[in-house]
Design a protein around this motif. Structure first.
Motif, short mmCIF file in Angstrom:
data_model
loop_
_atom_site.label_atom_id
_atom_site.label_comp_id
_atom_site.label_asym_id
_atom_site.label_seq_id
_atom_site.Cartn_x
_atom_site.Cartn_y
_atom_site.Cartn_z
N VAL A 57 27.20 16.60 3.51
CA VAL A 57 25.79 17.06 3.63
C VAL A 57 25.06 15.68 3.64
O VAL A 57 25.09 15.12 2.77
CB VAL A 57 25.23 18.00 2.32
CG1 VAL A 57 23.84 18.04 2.59
CG2 VAL A 57 25.95 18.97 2.29
N GLU A 59 21.03 14.77 4.05
CA GLU A 59 19.88 15.40 4.16
C GLU A 59 18.71 14.46 3.56
O GLU A 59 18.76 13.56 2.47
CB GLU A 59 19.92 16.62 3.37
CG GLU A 59 18.72 17.81 3.45
CD GLU A 59 18.52 18.40 4.62
OE1 GLU A 59 17.74 18.51 5.32
OE2 GLU A 59 19.84 18.59 5.40
N SER A 109 22.39 22.18 1.66
CA SER A 109 21.30 21.38 2.34
C SER A 109 20.16 22.07 1.61
O SER A 109 19.22 21.36 1.03
CB SER A 109 21.11 21.31 3.66
OG SER A 109 22.36 20.44 4.29
N ARG A 113 17.64 20.25 -1.31
CA ARG A 113 16.11 20.19 -0.96
C ARG A 113 15.10 20.59 -1.95
O ARG A 113 14.36 20.04 -2.46
CB ARG A 113 15.62 20.59 0.50
CG ARG A 113 16.09 19.64 1.54
CD ARG A 113 15.29 19.99 2.95
NE ARG A 113 15.56 21.35 3.36
CZ ARG A 113 16.60 21.69 4.26
NH1 ARG A 113 17.47 21.11 4.52
NH2 ARG A 113 16.65 23.23 4.41
#
Length: 388
Positions: A57, A59, A109, A113
């Motif tokens: 990942v 991000e 992801s 976040r």
């Protein structure tokens, strides 16, 4: 074997085409850990991997302060081992199992976040382990629905995208670290200088002690050499005396050996010869004595033989003497016996006289003169004895 299928240890065998009894919802059979017969045309077998896989990942996430952070994380996952997880993953990924990492990355992801948005940069940097556990907890239910299980999640990097915020956060700590490092370096330099000074002092003291030891050693050597030079003549004299004493011992030993040699070569043979001479003389004396005794014995034997030879003649002469004699026997037979006994006694006395006379002649071996060459000259007593 035709129609017999065996799944690998990290695979699940999915058999479809025949209605499975006992479970109307599950339209295929799951086989793990053992083989099974698959009837061609009527059944179909496919495989679902149960091996470990990775999803990465990358991000950009906004923090609670509104700063943008670039976060990279790695997720290790696999299909669950129970039949429900295998069935859920088979329905979703049997057609294209390569979609698993992509879908897992998208799921993490979103949760990444969401969680970073509720935290400050300081908390994110300071509590990365807490951040990872929060993301796993948030994604566990969703991952379970698609039949996947997460083994681990590691946040590999956090970057503030060039804003310098993280560097500014680290500056005070870096300054403190630098200050501490400078202090430590100064203390180390001071300690090093002190150590060098101590080493210099120790070196000087060592040099001084070495010089003193060398001087003492040289003095001892000189004294020893002086004693050796003085002791040389004395030692030579003592050695000479020892040699003389040893020579005297050798001479004495040689004298003793010579004395023993003379005794063995002269005295012992002389003594042996004297002993032999004495033994021979003694033997000769014994032989002479034995010869004399033998001669005397032979003389007596010859005398006895001579007497025996003369005895008949002597008896005859005695008988002739008595033949013309007028004897009167007063006592008859007893008187006659007395006369005979008297005559016998005179005869024995006459025999002893003759024996003694002949014994003297035998002892004196000088030759006697004869009148007719055969009859010896008798002495007057012997002739008287023979004529009476």
């Amino acid at each position: 074997m035709f129609g017999y299928r065996v799944p690998a240890p990290n695979e699940a065998l999915l058999i479809s085409g025949k209605k499975q009894r006992g479970d109307d919802a599950l339209q295929f059979k799951i086989v793990t850990g053992h083989g099974v017969f698959v009837i061609p045309i009527f059944s179909r077998a496919s495989r679902l991997t149960l091996a470990m896989q990775e999803a990465e990942v990358v991000e950009d996430c906004f923090t609670q302060q509104g700063l943008t952070l670039g976060v990279q994380a790695v997720i290790a996952f696999k299909v669950g081992d129970d039949h429900e997880s295998i069935a859920a993953a088979a329905r979703r990924f049997q057609g294209d199992q390569s979609q698993m990492p992509t879908l897992v990355g998208r799921i993490f992801s979103g949760h990444l976040r969401s969680i970073i948005g509720s935290m400050t940069v300081e908390a994110i940097i300071r509590e990365q382990q807490t951040l990872g556990e929060a993301i796993l907890d948030a994604s566990k239910a969703e991952m379970g629905k698609i039949g996947l299980a997460v083994d681990s999640l590691q946040i590999s990097s956090i970057d503030d995208k060039g804003a310098g915020y993280i560097a500014a956060l680290a500056a005070p700590h870096q300054a403190a670290v630098n200050q501490a490092a400078k202090i430590a370096q100064a203390a180390a330099d001071q300690a090093s200088a002190k150590a060098q000074q101590e080493s210099a002092r120790n070196q000087a003291e060592y040099s001084r002690q070495t010089a003193v030891a060398r001087a003492q050693f040289q003095a001892e050597i000189d004294q020893a050499e002086q004693k050796a030079s003085q002791a040389g003549p004395l030692a030579a004299a003592q050695a000479q005396q020892a040699v003389l004493a040893e020579q005297a011992l050798v001479a004495q030993r040689n004298a003793e050996l010579r004395e023993a040699q003379l005794i063995a070569e002269i005295v012992k043979p002389a003594e042996a010869e004297a002993a032999a001479t004495r033994t021979l003389a003694r033997a000769q004396a014994d032989a002479t004595k034995m010869s004399a005794e033998a001669a005397a014995a032979e003389g007596r034997i010859a005398l006895d033989q001579l007497v025996i030879k003369q005895l008949p003649e002597m008896l005859r002469a005695a008988a002739e003497g008595l033949q013309g004699a007028n004897l009167t026997v007063l006592d008859g037979a007893d008187g006659l016996s007395g006369v005979v006994a008297s005559l016998a006694g005179q005869g024995l006395a006459l025999l002893d006289s003759v024996r003694n006379g002949l014994a003297g002649q035998v002892a004196d071996p000088a030759p006697a003169s004869t009148t007719n060459g055969s009859t010896p000259d008798w002495t007057e007593p012997e002739q008287r004895a023979l004529t009476n």
